[in-house]
Scaffold this motif. Structure first.
Motif, PDB file in Angstrom:
ATOM      1  N   GLN A  22      19.763 -23.892 -30.685  1.00 22.09           N
ATOM      2  CA  GLN A  22      20.491 -25.003 -30.085  1.00 22.09           C
ATOM      3  C   GLN A  22      20.169 -25.106 -28.591  1.00 22.09           C
ATOM      4  OE1 GLN A  22      24.742 -24.525 -30.156  1.00 22.09           O
ATOM      5  NE2 GLN A  22      25.093 -26.727 -30.044  1.00 22.09           N
ATOM      6  N   ILE A  23      20.144 -23.964 -27.916  1.00 18.16           N
ATOM      7  CA  ILE A  23      19.877 -23.989 -26.478  1.00 18.16           C
ATOM      8  C   ILE A  23      18.423 -24.384 -26.214  1.00 18.16           C
ATOM      9  CG2 ILE A  23      19.940 -22.634 -24.350  1.00 18.16           C
ATOM     10  CD1 ILE A  23      22.147 -20.957 -25.629  1.00 18.16           C
ATOM     11  N   ARG A  34       9.116 -29.254 -23.595  1.00 13.59           N
ATOM     12  CA  ARG A  34       8.710 -28.410 -22.472  1.00 13.59           C
ATOM     13  C   ARG A  34       9.689 -28.624 -21.315  1.00 13.59           C
ATOM     14  NH1 ARG A  34       3.009 -29.889 -21.596  1.00 13.59           N
ATOM     15  NH2 ARG A  34       4.056 -31.612 -20.628  1.00 13.59           N
ATOM     16  N   PRO A  79      12.858 -27.015 -18.690  1.00 14.39           N
ATOM     17  CA  PRO A  79      13.264 -25.719 -18.125  1.00 14.39           C
ATOM     18  C   PRO A  79      14.232 -24.969 -19.040  1.00 14.39           C
ATOM     19  CG  PRO A  79      13.314 -27.419 -16.437  1.00 14.39           C
ATOM     20  CD  PRO A  79      13.038 -28.118 -17.739  1.00 14.39           C
ATOM     21  N   GLN A  80      15.243 -25.668 -19.517  1.00  9.93           N
ATOM     22  CA  GLN A  80      16.210 -24.986 -20.371  1.00  9.93           C
ATOM     23  C   GLN A  80      15.550 -24.479 -21.652  1.00  9.93           C
ATOM     24  OE1 GLN A  80      20.062 -26.792 -21.056  1.00  9.93           O
ATOM     25  NE2 GLN A  80      20.106 -26.036 -23.149  1.00  9.93           N
ATOM     26  N   LEU A 133      12.340 -23.675 -22.220  1.00  9.28           N
ATOM     27  CA  LEU A 133      11.464 -22.517 -22.014  1.00  9.28           C
ATOM     28  C   LEU A 133      12.266 -21.274 -21.649  1.00  9.28           C
ATOM     29  CD1 LEU A 133       8.230 -23.790 -20.226  1.00  9.28           C
ATOM     30  CD2 LEU A 133       8.737 -23.565 -22.657  1.00  9.28           C
ATOM     31  N   ALA A 134      13.305 -21.464 -20.830  1.00 13.85           N
ATOM     32  CA  ALA A 134      14.133 -20.318 -20.456  1.00 13.85           C
ATOM     33  C   ALA A 134      14.784 -19.722 -21.703  1.00 13.85           C
ATOM     34  CB  ALA A 134      15.195 -20.744 -19.445  1.00 13.85           C
ATOM     35  N   ALA A 135      15.254 -20.595 -22.587  1.00 15.72           N
ATOM     36  CA  ALA A 135      15.906 -20.116 -23.805  1.00 15.72           C
ATOM     37  C   ALA A 135      14.896 -19.391 -24.697  1.00 15.72           C
ATOM     38  CB  ALA A 135      16.556 -21.272 -24.550  1.00 15.72           C
ATOM     39  N   LEU A 141      12.326 -17.693 -23.635  1.00 14.91           N
ATOM     40  CA  LEU A 141      12.091 -16.384 -23.016  1.00 14.91           C
ATOM     41  C   LEU A 141      13.276 -15.448 -23.277  1.00 14.91           C
ATOM     42  CD1 LEU A 141      10.636 -14.379 -21.201  1.00 14.91           C
ATOM     43  CD2 LEU A 141      11.443 -15.656 -19.202  1.00 14.91           C
ATOM     44  N   GLN A 142      14.469 -15.996 -23.115  1.00 13.40           N
ATOM     45  CA  GLN A 142      15.665 -15.190 -23.356  1.00 13.40           C
ATOM     46  C   GLN A 142      15.675 -14.661 -24.798  1.00 13.40           C
ATOM     47  OE1 GLN A 142      19.322 -17.376 -22.852  1.00 13.40           O
ATOM     48  NE2 GLN A 142      20.562 -15.526 -22.659  1.00 13.40           N
ATOM     49  N   LEU A 179      13.070 -11.926 -25.503  1.00 11.85           N
ATOM     50  CA  LEU A 179      13.473 -10.614 -24.999  1.00 11.85           C
ATOM     51  C   LEU A 179      14.466  -9.921 -25.942  1.00 11.85           C
ATOM     52  CD1 LEU A 179      13.774 -11.574 -21.231  1.00 11.85           C
ATOM     53  CD2 LEU A 179      12.307  -9.750 -22.130  1.00 11.85           C
ATOM     54  N   LEU A 207       6.298 -11.210 -23.506  1.00  9.54           N
ATOM     55  CA  LEU A 207       5.215 -11.852 -22.751  1.00  9.54           C
ATOM     56  C   LEU A 207       4.171 -12.454 -23.696  1.00  9.54           C
ATOM     57  CD1 LEU A 207       4.893  -9.224 -19.900  1.00  9.54           C
ATOM     58  CD2 LEU A 207       5.389 -11.670 -19.576  1.00  9.54           C
ATOM     59  N   MET A 218       5.681 -15.613 -25.176  1.00  6.07           N
ATOM     60  CA  MET A 218       5.797 -16.710 -24.208  1.00  6.07           C
ATOM     61  C   MET A 218       4.438 -17.214 -23.730  1.00  6.07           C
ATOM     62  SD  MET A 218       8.802 -17.465 -24.212  1.00  6.07           S
ATOM     63  CE  MET A 218       8.719 -18.776 -22.983  1.00  6.07           C
TER      64      MET A 218
END
Lengths: 461, 407
Positions: free
Chosen positions: A370-371, A393, A395-396, A398-400, A402-403, A406, A451, A454
């Motif tokens: 969802q995020i 593409r 910010p939210q 891609l950040a999600a 990556l999160q 991890l 990494l 991503m």
């Protein structure tokens, strides 16, 4: 450029796997698609009728409680309904897990991608409580069996399906001169054009297709009578149907008494329309190959569609046989494809999902999706998910990603593969040098795996 | 890819002053100038706020009788204008009222009538259309932005996990939820920067992501894996728990102090069918804290240019129900806050609560269209043309006279 196994699995399949070998050629991809649906057998999802029968049983039981005259009837009915919704949620989450396992373990990745593509093309979801969380079962029953068949069969299955009838308000549409309207059975209801409009604009001809408002209206009148109920499923109710024939795209359908046959006829004609061939060829090419696909490849797909009256494997073949399908940088993976391919690269097994209880899946997979911008089976409207890279593409988004990347060790419940090996599992024998370096230089397995996932090379098909 | 890159050269490059602060992934970026200087915050209160409880018509003779338990207690300290009194849950906002930075519009609603569904009601509220015809594809805030040259994605932030119809549409809008929290080692961040060099466009977006993730509370770089896991768990908990709204307010304030001019988010918890006296204070408390946190975060200068409007899909029934709550109604309440509003007053036309005055003999009668107030907020804050508001943003709406709700 022509076929290569890595591109085949990455662009047209579910991504590389440390366990399952990529296809050897186009013929093998199409042969797998023509063969039995082994992924569905291995990781089953209930049919829509099974889901509908559960709803019907619940509604019967609830009426029985309400009619019992007991003092606690209202409270008991509420309890029953709550339990039902919780159970429904449980089924839905299990189906999601199975969808991911299909992607992770299949040797027929094109089928999974096509099932997703066509489910998106025919986006439908339950707007009211009862039908909520039945999209998976709808896709399993109405779409998946037809991804290697004729488009007109899929179109008919979808348009006459309870979930689509409910989603696009066909259940509220009655002919203005129908028996029901004349007897004023329900004063609130009238003709609803929603299904007719989306059928032309989204499902078949396309928004630039050769139709006008008159066609929408006529088609809406032709569709009257098509309805559904929890207890009977989809059905045709003549008393709701607008009497007389209707003219859609210059052709007359139906006579004095409307029939389901007329609806099947118009769906077949719409499926075989040249504008539909163009629309679908373009959309497939955009989804699989590039935001702006090679016109010559699209033309070949369109020709294959028209030559075979919409036999879909021939359209896929035309795409896969075209050199342009194998060039370019590919499209950005949508979140579902990203997560699916990441799980596949880790070699996810059914045993790995043993600890995927409902709340775990919600927190570690569904909420992240969802995020990332793609809540599971919950596109904003009937036009489904956007196809262009730009939409994903963000910010939210891609950040999600990556999160989430991890969190892979927690999701697997085991140590992930050593990143120095994982970089090859995920990207093949020749990963980009920077990614290989990063995988080696990472401080921890967790960061090394993230990494790799991503890396732009992994983010694209 | 340079052949010379080895683990040793990479690490020594890191050591000899190619410090994290200089890494492109964490370097601040500057954006184009914003189209206006004023700020607008739109809060959607999902679930149907009971306006009659939030701002109580103490002066209405029929009020107490309709609400045997809910109308109890009248604290003179919460008296607003001699006729209306504030719910104790909003008491923290009394100083704003006294400073003229808080106001309300009573008895307003969208054109949504009779069906009382949250989803349809919210769709109406966010689509801003007179009726729902099929499936709506854009929201009124996005339609306003479509007509503004110079509005870029960074002008508007939709905050939160859910996609909001209000901001959906072709005009670019940034989305962010403070739930997104990245914890990477310094080394991991530099390696990410390295791998992103394979795709400069993605690298640029990733740079924004890292910037935003670093702005919503804690930094991106963590000491070690244990710290990272602890951080992430704490963040997830914070957002799930009782502090999510504060992080949203903090994030909104950060963006609005910078180049953003519009922020929008939702607050839930208003569907008080039962035990309203116990449940509503929590939600009102959340709303109060959110507004105060936003004010503090913005600072006096920016707060002075800010208008906050909070709106809900419908009001609730006038009469209390059998479970000491209220059911889905019609006429509702809109909240105005900010240094830019002409607060300290209750706007709107009060219809009264006598049975004959009610809508359908059960709900507060809407005496005005709340879209008109949203339109005037945009017109007064940003100078959006009357024509654009009446034709494009809210098609068919009559803007009427300026209510002079802003200073």
């Amino acid at each position: 450029m022509a076929f290569d196994p890595i591109t085949a699995e990455t662009r047209f399949g579910c991504g590389l796997s440390p366990v399952v070998a990529p296809p050897t050629d186009v013929a093998a991809m199409l042969a797998a698609l023509a063969g039995p649906d082994t992924a569905a057998t291995a990781h089953p999802i209930d049919s829509f009728d099974t889901a509908r029968n559960r709803i019907a049983a619940m509604s019967k039981a609830r009426s029985a409680i309400r009619n019992s005259g007991s003092d606690t009837a209202e409270a008991d009915a509420k309890t029953l309904r709550k339990a039902f919704l919780r159970e429904t949620q449980g089924h839905w989450i299990r189906w999601f897990t199975h969808s991911m396992l299909r992607r992770a373990t299949t040797g027929d990745g094109l089928r999974e991608r096509l099932a997703f593509f066509w489910s998106d093309h025919f986006t439908a979801k339950g707007k009211k409580n009862n039908l909520s969380k039945t999209t998976t079962a709808y896709a399993e029953s109405a779409i998946r069996p037809h991804v290697a068949g004729r488009f007109e069969d899929m179109l008919t299955a979808v348009v006459t399906h309870p979930l689509m009838i409910a989603y696009l308000d066909q259940q509220n549409s009655i002919g203005p001169a129908s028996t029901a309207a004349r007897k004023r059975e329900n004063k609130k209801l009238g003709l609803n054009e929603n299904l007719a409009r989306e059928l032309l604009e989204l499902h078949t001809l396309g928004v630039d297709g050769p139709y006008g408002q008159t066609d929408v209206r006529q088609l809406a009148e032709l569709l009257t009578g098509l309805n559904w109920s929890v207890h009977h499923g989809a059905r045709y109710l003549p008393r709701l149907a607008e009497p007389g024939g209707e003219r859609v795209l210059g052709k007359w359908y139906g006579a004095q008494q409307g029939t389901l046959e007329d609806i099947h006829n118009v769906l077949r004609d719409l499926a075989r329309h040249p504008a539909t061939a163009r629309h679908l060829a373009w959309k497939l090419a955009v989804h699989f190959v590039a935001d702006t696909p090679d016109p010559d490849m699209v033309a070949a797909m369109e020709r294959a569609y028209l030559d075979t009256n919409g036999l879909l494997p021939e359209v896929y073949r035309a795409m896969l046989d075209h050199p342009a399908a194998w060039t370019g940088t590919g499209t950005l993976k949508q979140p579902v494809a990203f997560i699916g391919s990441a799980l596949r690269a880790t070699g996810l097994t059914p045993a790995d999902t043993a600890h995927w209880e409902a709340h775990f899946v919600r927190r570690n997979l569904l909420r992240p999706l969802q995020i990332m911008g793609q809540p599971w089976e919950d596109a904003d409207g009937p036009d489904g998910w956007p196809e262009n890279d730009l939409a994903w593409r963000t910010p939210q988004g891609l950040a999600a990603r990556l999160q989430w990347a991890l969190r892979v060790p927690e999701i697997l419940g085991r140590e992930p593969t050593d990143p120095r090996q994982f970089v090859f599992d995920a990207l093949g024998p020749q990963p980009p040098e920077r990614v290989r370096f990063a995988a080696e230089a990472a401080e921890s397995r967790r960061e090394g795996v993230a990494l790799v996932l991503m890396a732009p090379a992994f983010q694209r098909h | 890819m340079p052949k010379s890159l080895t683990r040793r050269t990479f690490l020594s490059r890191a050591a000899i002053g190619c410090s994290l602060a200089a890494s492109p992934l964490v370097t601040p970026v500057s954006f184009a100038a914003a189209p206006w200087d004023n700020r607008l915050v739109v809060i959607i209160l999902r679930g149907g706020l009971d306006g009659l409880d939030a701002v109580r018509p103490w002066g209405d003779a029929d009020f107490a009788a309709a609400r045997p338990t809910l109308a109890e207690g009248r604290d003179p300290a919460l008296d607003l204008d001699g006729y209306f009194g504030l719910h104790p849950g909003l008491a923290p906002l009394m100083p704003l009222w006294q400073a003229g930075e808080l106001g309300f519009v009573h008895a307003v609603s969208t054109p949504y009538r009779n069906k009382r569904s949250h989803f349809d009601g919210q769709d109406m509220l966010e689509a801003g259309l007179p009726a729902l015809d099929g499936i709506t594809r854009d929201g009124w805030l996005n339609r306003m932005l479509q007509g503004v040259p110079g509005a870029v994605a960074e002008t508007t932030y939709a905050i939160g996990r859910e996609s909001m119809l209000l901001t959906r549409g072709p005009a670019p809008v940034s989305r962010w939820t403070p739930e997104v929290d990245i914890g990477l080692s310094a080394q991991g961040l530099m390696l990410l920067e390295l791998t992103m060099q394979d795709d400069p466009v993605m690298a640029e977006v990733m740079q924004q992501a890292i910037r935003l993730a670093g702005q919503d509370g804690d930094g991106v770089v963590v000491a070690d894996e244990a710290a990272m896991m602890q951080d992430m768990a704490a963040d997830m908990k914070a957002l799930r728990g009782t502090k999510g709204h504060l992080r949203i307010a903090d994030f909104a304030a950060t963006q609005l102090r910078d180049t953003a001019r519009i922020a929008s988010f939702s607050l839930g918890g208003w569907d008080t069918h039962a035990r309203q006296a116990k449940n509503l204070p929590k939600s009102l408390g959340t709303l109060s804290q959110t507004l105060l946190r936003l004010r503090d975060g913005l600072g006096a200068a920016v707060w002075g240019k800010t208008t906050v409007i909070a709106m809900t899909e419908f009001g609730r029934t006038v009469r209390e129900n059998g479970t000491k709550g209220t059911d889905h109604g019609t006429g509702g309440l809109m909240l105005l806050a900010g240094g830019a509003v002409r607060g300290g007053q209750i706007y709107g036309t009060w219809p009264g609560l006598s049975e004959a005055a009610l809508f359908d003999r059960r709900d507060l009668m809407p005496t005005d269209d709340l879209r008109r107030w949203a339109a005037w907020a945009m017109r007064s804050s940003f100078g959006i043309g009357r024509d654009q508001l009446e034709r494009t943003v809210f098609p068919g709406l009559d803007l009427g006279d300026d209510p002079h709700m802003l200073l």
